[in-house]
Design an enzyme around this catalytic site. Structure first.
Site, PDB file in Angstrom:
ATOM      1  N   GLU A 170      -7.790  -0.932  21.685  1.00  0.00           N
ATOM      2  CA  GLU A 170      -7.113  -0.014  20.764  1.00  0.00           C
ATOM      3  C   GLU A 170      -7.569  -0.257  19.333  1.00  0.00           C
ATOM      4  O   GLU A 170      -7.811   0.684  18.578  1.00  0.00           O
ATOM      5  CB  GLU A 170      -5.599  -0.197  20.857  1.00  0.00           C
ATOM      6  CG  GLU A 170      -4.842   0.748  19.912  1.00  0.00           C
ATOM      7  CD  GLU A 170      -3.343   0.480  19.887  1.00  0.00           C
ATOM      8  OE1 GLU A 170      -2.945  -0.681  20.076  1.00  0.00           O
ATOM      9  OE2 GLU A 170      -2.584   1.437  19.686  1.00  0.00           O
TER      10      GLU A 170
ATOM     11  N   SER B 166       1.870   8.600  21.362  1.00  0.00           N
ATOM     12  CA  SER B 166       0.932   9.702  21.110  1.00  0.00           C
ATOM     13  C   SER B 166       0.651  10.464  22.393  1.00  0.00           C
ATOM     14  O   SER B 166       0.333   9.868  23.427  1.00  0.00           O
ATOM     15  CB  SER B 166      -0.384   9.164  20.547  1.00  0.00           C
ATOM     16  OG  SER B 166      -0.161   8.442  19.369  1.00  0.00           O
TER      17      SER B 166
ATOM     18  N   GLN C 142       0.255   5.766  25.830  1.00  0.00           N
ATOM     19  CA  GLN C 142       0.506   4.326  25.767  1.00  0.00           C
ATOM     20  C   GLN C 142       1.997   4.047  25.561  1.00  0.00           C
ATOM     21  O   GLN C 142       2.585   4.526  24.587  1.00  0.00           O
ATOM     22  CB  GLN C 142      -0.285   3.717  24.606  1.00  0.00           C
ATOM     23  CG  GLN C 142      -0.093   2.234  24.402  1.00  0.00           C
ATOM     24  CD  GLN C 142      -0.781   1.753  23.133  1.00  0.00           C
ATOM     25  OE1 GLN C 142      -0.875   2.488  22.161  1.00  0.00           O
ATOM     26  NE2 GLN C 142      -1.295   0.536  23.149  1.00  0.00           N
ATOM     27  N   GLY C 143       2.615   3.276  26.438  1.00  0.00           N
ATOM     28  CA  GLY C 143       4.023   2.914  26.304  1.00  0.00           C
ATOM     29  C   GLY C 143       4.173   1.487  25.802  1.00  0.00           C
ATOM     30  O   GLY C 143       4.475   0.575  26.595  1.00  0.00           O
ATOM     31  N   TYR C 144       3.928   1.268  24.535  1.00  0.00           N
ATOM     32  CA  TYR C 144       4.045  -0.065  23.946  1.00  0.00           C
ATOM     33  C   TYR C 144       5.235  -0.145  22.978  1.00  0.00           C
ATOM     34  O   TYR C 144       6.208  -0.827  23.231  1.00  0.00           O
ATOM     35  CB  TYR C 144       2.759  -0.441  23.197  1.00  0.00           C
ATOM     36  CG  TYR C 144       1.684  -1.096  24.038  1.00  0.00           C
ATOM     37  CD1 TYR C 144       1.580  -0.841  25.399  1.00  0.00           C
ATOM     38  CD2 TYR C 144       0.761  -1.957  23.463  1.00  0.00           C
ATOM     39  CE1 TYR C 144       0.592  -1.439  26.163  1.00  0.00           C
ATOM     40  CE2 TYR C 144      -0.244  -2.559  24.222  1.00  0.00           C
ATOM     41  CZ  TYR C 144      -0.325  -2.292  25.577  1.00  0.00           C
ATOM     42  OH  TYR C 144      -1.305  -2.898  26.329  1.00  0.00           O
ATOM     43  N   SER C 145       5.149   0.540  21.825  1.00  0.00           N
ATOM     44  CA  SER C 145       6.144   0.380  20.761  1.00  0.00           C
ATOM     45  C   SER C 145       7.525   0.843  21.208  1.00  0.00           C
ATOM     46  O   SER C 145       7.666   1.788  21.987  1.00  0.00           O
ATOM     47  CB  SER C 145       5.730   1.187  19.525  1.00  0.00           C
ATOM     48  OG  SER C 145       4.557   0.656  18.972  1.00  0.00           O
TER      49      SER C 145
END
Length: 396
Positions: free
Chosen positions: A248, A165, A130-133
């Site tokens: 999530e 992660s 996941q490329g969020y933060s």
């Protein structure tokens, strides 16, 4: 809410239970966190376990048949989740694909994206991250600065993600990028799918206080992404992102995790003797176990209420935020009780001969604290529950 299973559902449970008794690995993966490793052989074993489970018909049962699912009702998926806990079966290495991007693509993806990605999520042939933060935009996710410029038929991505992660072994990333820098904060964001083998991607490990490596920093230097990898509409990725966040929060606060941890805590307490009797016979610690078990049961019935909503097609509302808030804090409290039960033995690390329960709990205690923060902190969840659920005024 009907808590009784039909005869067909009970037969399904018994068949599954027999299959798990014959197929759950007895060592290696059992009890391991497949995300917390750099060992390629462990990842391959985890992929093989997910494929075996899928071949037996026990992965993503509710997904559409045309993409590899079975279109079964959510009750059977709930039975699978419960029996996996009971059998102490390993987690699934493709969990982020199964629980987050898969359901998002089913709702928001194009037909081609569903055909291309969903079957490989089921079999763990492609693992997702996941490329969020980003540095400076964690809980305030919409402040993200990683940007993508459209050049011909491609996005050209530059920027940085953090706390990613599994990026060190993932094949694909679902990612938020800013595509209109002049738009208001929650607009001008797009949701794209990035091949992690693309030139220009650098993955650097972040070693946690547990000593494990599950998080990473990911850098993008002129990474080219086909425009066909856009999910939803250009500049309207915030809507898609919220769908993924819903899944999530349910994953992080999953009731099955709390049930599994509670069962392990009780087994630990039975094995520790104090004043000539097992810790489960100690009135004070027994009361503590009872308090925790009550919270686990409350989470279970909350999950059943959500299941009822799914079966009846009702809007789930804020239940995912309640799961995230209550579930992650409960899991950390269970681990804290285990640490206190072990006393001085809680200081022993994995591999030390005298460590209790293979030193599972010191790791779990530190890791579960991170999950109280990750995916939106408890304070963020409380704000959302207050504003959207209880209709309280927004803070100023």
């Amino acid at each position: 809410m009907d808590l009784e299973f039909t005869p067909q559902e009970e037969e399904f449970r018994q068949t599954l239970r027999r299959w798990l008794e014959e197929n759950v690995p007895l060592s290696g993966l059992r009890g391991a966190d497949p995300n917390a490793t750099r060992d390629k052989s462990a990842i391959e074993k985890a992929r093989a376990w997910q494929r075996r489970l899928y071949d037996a018909g026990y992965v993503a049962l509710a997904w559409p048949k045309e993409y590899g699912g079975q279109e079964l009702d959510p009750v059977r998926q709930s039975i699978v989740n419960e029996e996996m806990v009971r059998a102490r079966a390993p987690g699934l290495v493709g969990g982020m694909g199964l629980s987050m991007i898969g359901p998002t693509l089913i709702s928001w993806g194009s037909g081609e994206q569903k055909r291309r990605y969903l079957p490989k999520i089921l079999t763990a042939d492609e693992i997702w991250c996941q490329g969020y933060s980003e540095p400076g935009s964690g809980s305030d996710l919409a402040a993200l600065r990683t940007h993508a410029e459209i050049k011909g038929d491609e996005f050209v991505v530059n920027g940085q993600k953090v706390w990613t992660s599994g990026a060190h072994y993932a094949d694909m990333m679902f990612c938020l990028v800013r595509t209109d820098p002049d738009a208001p904060k929650h607009r001008g964001i797009s949701y794209i799918l990035i091949d992690m083998r693309s030139p220009g991607i650098t993955v650097r490990p972040l070693i946690q206080m547990t000593g494990a490596h599950s998080f990473n920093e990911v850098f993008f230097d002129n990474v080219r992404v086909p425009r066909e990898n856009l999910v939803g509409k250009l500049n309207e990725g915030w809507l898609v992102a919220n769908a993924t966040l819903f899944h999530e929060r349910n994953m992080l606060g999953a009731t099955t995790t709390s049930q599994q941890s509670m069962a392990r805590l009780i087994a630990l307490a039975r094995s520790i003797h104090r004043n000539g009797r097992p810790l489960t016979a100690d009135p004070l610690f027994r009361q503590r176990l009872a308090d925790l078990e009550i919270r686990v049961e409350a989470m279970k019935y909350h999950m059943l209420r959500q299941l009822t909503d799914q079966v009846r097609g009702r809007n789930p509302g804020i239940e995912a935020m309640v799961n995230k808030l209550a579930g992650t804090e409960l899991n950390h409290d269970i681990a804290t009780a285990a640490m206190e039960a072990m006393g001085d033995y809680a200081m022993l690390a994995r591999g030390e001969e005298a460590a209790l329960d293979r030193a599972y709990w010191p790791y779990e205690w530190m890791f579960s604290l991170g999950l109280v923060i990750g995916g939106g902190t408890s304070h963020i969840q409380k704000n959302i529950i207050a504003e959207r659920g209880l209709k309280m005024p927004k803070s100023r």
